[in-house]
Scaffold this active site. Structure first.
Site, PDB file in Angstrom:
ATOM      1  N   ASP A 121       0.838  -1.192   0.000  1.00  0.00           N
ATOM      2  CA  ASP A 121       0.000   0.000   0.000  1.00  0.00           C
ATOM      3  C   ASP A 121       0.876   1.245   0.000  1.00  0.00           C
ATOM      4  O   ASP A 121       2.001   1.231   0.523  1.00  0.00           O
ATOM      5  CB  ASP A 121      -0.885   0.036   1.250  1.00  0.00           C
ATOM      6  CG  ASP A 121      -1.965  -1.033   1.246  1.00  0.00           C
ATOM      7  OD1 ASP A 121      -2.216  -1.604   0.174  1.00  0.00           O
ATOM      8  OD2 ASP A 121      -2.541  -1.281   2.324  1.00  0.00           O
ATOM      9  N   LYS A 122       0.342   2.322  -0.521  1.00  0.00           N
ATOM     10  CA  LYS A 122       1.084   3.581  -0.583  1.00  0.00           C
ATOM     11  C   LYS A 122       1.628   3.990   0.787  1.00  0.00           C
ATOM     12  O   LYS A 122       2.778   4.417   0.910  1.00  0.00           O
ATOM     13  CB  LYS A 122       0.172   4.679  -1.134  1.00  0.00           C
ATOM     14  CG  LYS A 122       0.810   6.061  -1.176  1.00  0.00           C
ATOM     15  CD  LYS A 122      -0.159   7.094  -1.736  1.00  0.00           C
ATOM     16  CE  LYS A 122       0.451   8.481  -1.748  1.00  0.00           C
ATOM     17  NZ  LYS A 122      -0.484   9.492  -2.295  1.00  0.00           N
TER      18      LYS A 122
END
Length: 341
Positions: A150-151
């Site tokens: 995930d970012k």
């Protein structure tokens, strides 16, 4: 690639042995990098791209000697092609190379910072996938992604340096011969000190704005629900405030750890998406997501022997550990217990 025919701008290209079992969208990214994912989907929907004369999907696995029909992309630039990306700046090259923890002939391991996306998306222009050319080093081939984070999750991201390595690593992630361990700081104290979460998950929302939920059961069960299993152990806690946890995902669903922790009543600190304002405990504790891909064990694509590596935590988690009295060595000991099960 072997071009078997090119008539009226339409190319028919034979799949080579090194590309066997590759996804069609990944094959396109290799051979036609200027065609975006959205453009590719449009071409596939309209039937302009075919595999052995038949319609195909982006996730179709291709096989040696199959023929990929490619429409005249260069003649329809305004519809199908994006403008060529400029060369990377020296700052971008330094930024990417500064993340590297390990490099050999087959793989590169990055310690990805929180806040940097792995791939592009809505309103995301700067991402690892767009800067991979900074990691070519002595090779002409651009490195390839084989999994994602995930970012806002920091930590270990493995990159393949060659197509063959990418195939083997992708298979290792898909067949669960890879062990991944995450560190998280969560809200409050879990009711169970350790255990297993077996909670199927379901994606909702439109592309770019998806949210994952615990899948309904019984009469409201959805066929789209995906199995999701997480092992967890609490390392230490500050009563009524926060806990340091080791998480081991057995499956690899989108936002799996974040949703499982939120559903357990212990949202990961900084995870406003799944915890809202309850995800922040204030004071000197950072509002960034406290989730870090700490350790990985995976068969090396060349030798088949287990390769393992550990990534240091980011400064915001270090500061939280210091503020709450959490011990990194204790976390590593709990990971060893998982490994010895």
């Amino acid at each position: 690639m072997t071009e078997t025919q090119n008539t009226g701008g339409v190319a028919k290209i034979a799949v080579i042995a090194d590309e066997n079992d590759m996804r069609l969208d990944r094959w396109f990214k290799e051979h036609y990098p200027d065609v975006t994912f959205g453009m590719l989907q449009k071409l596939l929907r309209k039937g302009h791209i075919r595999l052995d004369g038949k319609r195909a999907k982006s996730n179709t696995r291709i096989a040696t000697d199959q023929i990929v029909r490619v429409p005249p992309l260069n003649l329809e630039t305004r519809i199908y092609a994006k403008k060529p990306e400029g060369e990377l700046s020296q700052d971008d090259i330094y930024y990417m190379q500064n993340m590297v923890m390990h490099i050999d002939d087959d793989i590169i391991v990055l310690n990805k910072p929180s806040g940097l996306a792995v791939q592009g998306g809505s309103n995301t222009n700067r991402h690892i996938d767009g800067m991979l050319s900074a990691l070519k080093y002595d090779l002409t081939e651009k490195p390839k992604l084989v999994h994602r984070l995930d970012k806002d999750t920091s930590g270990i991201l493995i990159i393949a340096r060659t197509r063959v390595a990418a195939q083997k690593l992708t298979k290792a992630f898909q067949t669960k011969t890879t062990e991944k361990y995450y560190w998280a700081v969560v809200k409050s104290v879990p009711k169970l000190r350790e255990g297993k979460i077996n909670m199927p998950l379901l994606k909702q929302g439109r592309k770019g704005h998806e949210k994952v939920i615990a899948a309904p059961t019984g009469e409201n069960a959805s066929e789209d629900a995906k199995s999701a299993i997480t092992l967890f152990a609490t390392v230490s806690s500050v009563p009524a405030l926060a806990s340091f946890m080791v998480l081991r995902p057995i499956t690899g669903r989108t936002h799996q750890l974040r949703v499982h922790m939120a559903e357990m009543g212990n949202v990961i600190i900084g995870d406003g998406k799944y915890g809202g304002t309850d995800a922040h405990i204030g004071g000197e504790i950072s509002r960034k997501l406290h989730l870090h891909a700490r350790h990985i064990k995976i068969p090396h694509p060349s030798t088949g022997e287990i390769f393992e590596i550990t990534a240091p935590i980011e400064s915001h988690m270090k500061n939280t550990f210091h503020s709450l009295g959490f011990d990194e060595e204790a976390g590593d000991l709990v990971m060893e217990r998982f490994e010895n099960r």
